[in-house]
Design an enzyme around this catalytic site. Structure first.
Site, short mmCIF file in Angstrom:
data_model
loop_
_atom_site.label_atom_id
_atom_site.label_comp_id
_atom_site.label_asym_id
_atom_site.label_seq_id
_atom_site.Cartn_x
_atom_site.Cartn_y
_atom_site.Cartn_z
CD GLU A 413 34.51 2.78 -36.98
OE1 GLU A 413 35.04 3.60 -36.22
OE2 GLU A 413 34.39 1.59 -36.70
C1 NOJ Z 1 37.06 2.78 -34.09
C2 NOJ Z 1 35.88 2.79 -33.17
O1 NOJ Z 1 34.94 1.86 -33.65
C3 NOJ Z 1 35.23 4.16 -33.05
O2 NOJ Z 1 34.23 4.11 -32.09
C4 NOJ Z 1 36.27 5.21 -32.73
O3 NOJ Z 1 35.69 6.48 -32.63
C5 NOJ Z 1 37.34 5.17 -33.80
N1 NOJ Z 1 37.96 3.86 -33.83
C6 NOJ Z 1 38.43 6.21 -33.58
O4 NOJ Z 1 39.18 5.86 -32.48
#
Ligand code: NOJ
Length: 548
Positions: A413
Site C-alpha cells: 500500500e
Molecule cells: C491503510 C489501510 O490498510 C487501508 O485500508 C486504508 O485505505 C489506508 N490505510 C489509507 O487510510
C-alpha cells in the site's frame, strides 16, 4: 585454552560484532539526494489495491454473513456522516469493469482481500460454507488470470465475522487462531491452485490499536493499555499458524508464498545528532513496525517494547507486564514465518523524547514516551494525518533491510488522498506523490533493499473506514452519488501507466512529458464528470413536486 583457540574465538567475536554492527540502521546518515533517473529490475511487479469491505458492497447479498464493520458502521455516530460500506463501490457487481481498468493501466498484479463472512457467514467453517461467496472470488481470480494480472490476496483486511466478536470477543480471544486457520485453509483449498501470493493480515497495527485501544474502528473497544497488545499477540500467533499450515500442507503442491502486510509510518529523529531523539525515533518505529516484524523475523517483541511496557506496568502496581509474553516454544514457532514482507507506507513524523508519567494509567501511546511533530512545509493534500515526505519511505525500507535480514519486500500500500469536496480529476499532487515515493523506492533498490513489487493504493476511491467517503485515495474517481457508481480516471492513471510501461523513470525529458499529457487529458474527464453531475441534478429537480 590454547593461543590458537583464543585467537579463533576472538575472530568469531569480531565476526559477530561486525555482523551486528553492519545490521545497525544508520540514524545519522542523511541520504536525501536529488531525483534519480533509472529503471527498476526486470520483472518488477506493478499493481494497485483495494479491500473487501472498502469496495465490494453487497453487504448482505447471496448468503454473506455480517462482519464487525457492517455492525459498527450501522451504529449511529461511528462513521463520518453515518456512511456505511453497504454498497461502497459495488465492486461485487462491477469487478469485470474494474479488471478492464486494471488492463488499461497494464497492471501486473491486483491486491485485494477476501471477506471472511462472505465465504463463512458466522466465521466457523464447520457450521457453514457459502458457495456463492466462493463463486464470486473464483470468478474474480479467474478473470484476473485470464488477463495476466496476478492476484495478491489478503485474508484479513479487518472484516471479522460479527458472530466471532459477539461470542468470543474477537481478537481478544485466542480461539480466533484456529478459526482463522480454518478460514485460511479453506482459501488455500479452494483458490490456492491459482493464487501464489497470500497475505494473512493487512495492517495488524490498525486492527489492534484502532479496534481494541482507541475504539475508532470496529469492533470499537476502548481497552486502554491492554486491548491492543492482546489483540496483536493473538494476530501474530494466528499468522504463524497459517504459515505453518501453508508450509506443511500446501506449499509443495501449490508452490506459492505467504507473508503479512505491515503498515508503518517512518519516524525521523528531530535532531539526528541527539542520542535521545534517535532512541525516541527508534521506539516509535519499533512500537509500530517492530511490534509485529520483530517476532516474525527475530523471534520476540522488540527489547525496547518489553522494557518500556514492563517498567510502566510495574510502576502501575501490576504483577506482570501488559505486553503478553511468548513461551520459548512460541518464539521458535513464530520466527521465520514470512516468505515475504508486505509494507504499507504513507507518511512520516519527526520524533522526540517526551515522558508520560505512569500514574495516569497505561496506554499504547503513552507507553512509548515520545512526541510526534510535523514540518508545516510538508504537503498535506487530503487526510489529516497524511503528509507527503518521500525520503521517509527510503529510510523505512533501509530500516527493514537492516533489522530483519533484508527480506523480500512487496510494497502492498502506498498512496495519497484528497478531500471529498475535491472533484478535480487533474490530481497534480498525486502524480507528484507517486513520482517521488516511487523514486525513493528505486533508490532503496539501488542501495540493495530487496523489493519485488509496488502496489498503488488504491485502484478506486472507496470507503475510508471512520472517515466514510470523505477521503479519496483512488487512481479512479468514483461518483458515489450516481446509480452506477461510475468510475472516472484521474490524471494519475495516465501518469502511473507511464511509470509502469517504462518500468521506472527513463530520463528527465520523457518524464516531464508524462505530467503534461496527463493534465491535458484529465480536463476532458473533468467535463464528463461535471456533465454527469449536472444531469443528475436536473433529474432530481425534475422529480421534485412542483409548488403551485
Ligand atoms: C491503510 C489501510 O490498510 C487501508 O485500508 C486504508 O485505505 C489506508 N490505510 C489509507 O487510510
Amino acid at each position: 585454552m590454547s593461543p590458537s583457540r583464543v585467537l579463533r574465538s576472538c575472530h568469531v567475536l569480531l565476526l559477530v560484532l561486525w555482523v551486528s554492527a553492519s545490521e545497525d540502521f544508520e540514524w545519522t546518515k542523511n541520504d536525501r539526494g536529488p531525483f534519480y533517473y533509472g529503471t527498476f529490475p526486470t520483472g518488477f511487479s506493478w499493481g494497485a489495491g483495494g479491500s473487501a469491505y472498502q469496495t465490494e458492497g453487497a453487504w448482505d447479498k447471496d448468503g454473506k454473513g455480517i462482519s464487525i464493520w457492517d455492525a459498527f458502521a450501522h451504529k449511529k455516530g461511528k462513521i463520518l456522516l453515518n456512511d456505511t460500506g453497504d454498497s461502497a463501490c459495488d465492486g461485487y457487481y462491477k469487478f469485470k469493469d474494474d479488471i478492464d481498468l486494471m488492463k488499461e493501466m497494464r497492471l501486473n498484479h491486483y491486491h485485494f482481500s477476501i471477506s471472511w463472512p462472505r465465504i463463512i457467514p458466522n466465521g466457523i467453517k464447520l457450521d457453514h460454507v457459502n458457495e456463492k461467496g466462493i463463486q464470486y472470488y473464483d470468478e474474480l481470480i479467474n478473470l484476473l488470470l485470464e488477463n495476466k494480472i496476478t492476484p495478491i490476496i489478503t485474508l484479513y483486511h479487518w472484516d471479522l465475522p460479527q458472530f466471532l466478536e459477539e461470542k468470543y470477543g474477537g481478537w481478544q480471544n485466542s480461539s480466533m487462531v484456529s478459526y482463522f486457520n480454518d478460514f485460511a485453509n479453506l482459501c488455500f483449498e479452494r483458490f490456492g491452485n491459482r493464487v501464489k501470493y497470500w497475505i494473512t493480515f493487512n495492517n495488524p497495527w490498525s486492527i489492534a490499536v484502532n479496534g481494541y485501544e482507541t475504539g475508532e474502528h470496529a469492533p470499537g473497544l476502548k481497552l486502554r493499555g491492554t486491548g491492543a497488545y492482546k489483540a496483536a499477540h493473538n494476530i501474530i500467533l494466528a499468522h504463524a499458524k497459517v504459515w505453518h499450515t501453508y508450509d506443511t500442507q500446501w506449499r509443495s503442491k501449490q508452490k506459492g508464498m505467504l507473508g503479512i502486510s505491515l503498515s508503518a509510518d517512518w519516524g525521523e529523529p528531530v535532531d539526528i545528532t541527539n542520542q535521545r531523539d534517535i532512541e525516541a525515533a527508534d521506539r516509535y518505529v519499533q512500537f509500530f513496525l517492530g511490534w509485529f516484524a520483530s517476532p516474525l523475523f527475530n523471534g520476540d517483541y522488540p527489547q525496547v517494547m518489553k522494557d518500556y511496557i514492563g517498567r510502566k506496568s510495574a510502576q502501575q502496581g501490576l504483577g506482570s507486564s501488559r505486553l503478553p509474553t511468548f513461551s520459548s516454544q512460541e518464539k521458535s514457532y513464530v520466527k521465520g514465518t514470512c516468505d515475504f514482507l508486505g509494507i504499507g507506507h504513507f507518511t512520516t513524523r519527526y520524533i522526540t523524547q517526551k515522558n508520560f508519567p505512569s500514574n495516569r494509567g497505561g496506554s499504547y501511546f503513552s507507553d512509548r514516551d515520545i512526541a510526534e511533530l510535523v514540518d508545516p512545509n510538508w504537503p498535506d493534500p487530503g487526510s489529516e494525518w497524511l503528509y507527503s515526505v518521500p525520503w521517509g519511505f527510503r529510510r523505512l525500507l533501509h530500516f527493514v533491510k537492516t533489522q530483519y535480514g533484508n527480506p523480500m519486500i512487496y510494497v502492498t500500500e502506498n498512496g495519497v488522498s484528497e478531500k471529498m469536496i475535491c472533484t478535480d480529476l487533474c490530481d497534480e499532487w498525486r502524480m507528484q506523490y507517486f513520482r517521488e515515493y516511487i523514486n525513493e523506492m528505486l533508490k532503496a533498490i539501488k542501495d540493495g533493499v530487496n523489493i519485488k513489487g509496488y502496489t498503488a493504493w488504491s485502484l478506486l476511491d472507496k470507503f475510508e473506514w471512520d472517515e466514510g467517503y470523505s477521503e479519496r485515495f483512488g487512481l479512479y474517481y468514483v461518483d458515489f452519488k450516481s446509480k452506477n457508481k461510475t468510475r472516472y480516471p484521474k490524471a494519475s492513471v495516465l501518469y502511473y501507466k507511464r511509470i509502469i510501461s517504462s518500468n521506472g523513470f527513463p530520463n528527465q525529458r520523457e518524464v516531464e512529458t508524462w505530467k503534461r499529457k496527463a493534465l491535458e487529458i484529465c480536463s476532458s474527464s473533468n467535463q464528463l464528470l461535471a456533465a454527469a453531475r449536472r444531469k443528475s441534478q436536473d433529474n432530481k429537480h425534475a422529480e421534485m413536486p412542483k409548488i403551485l
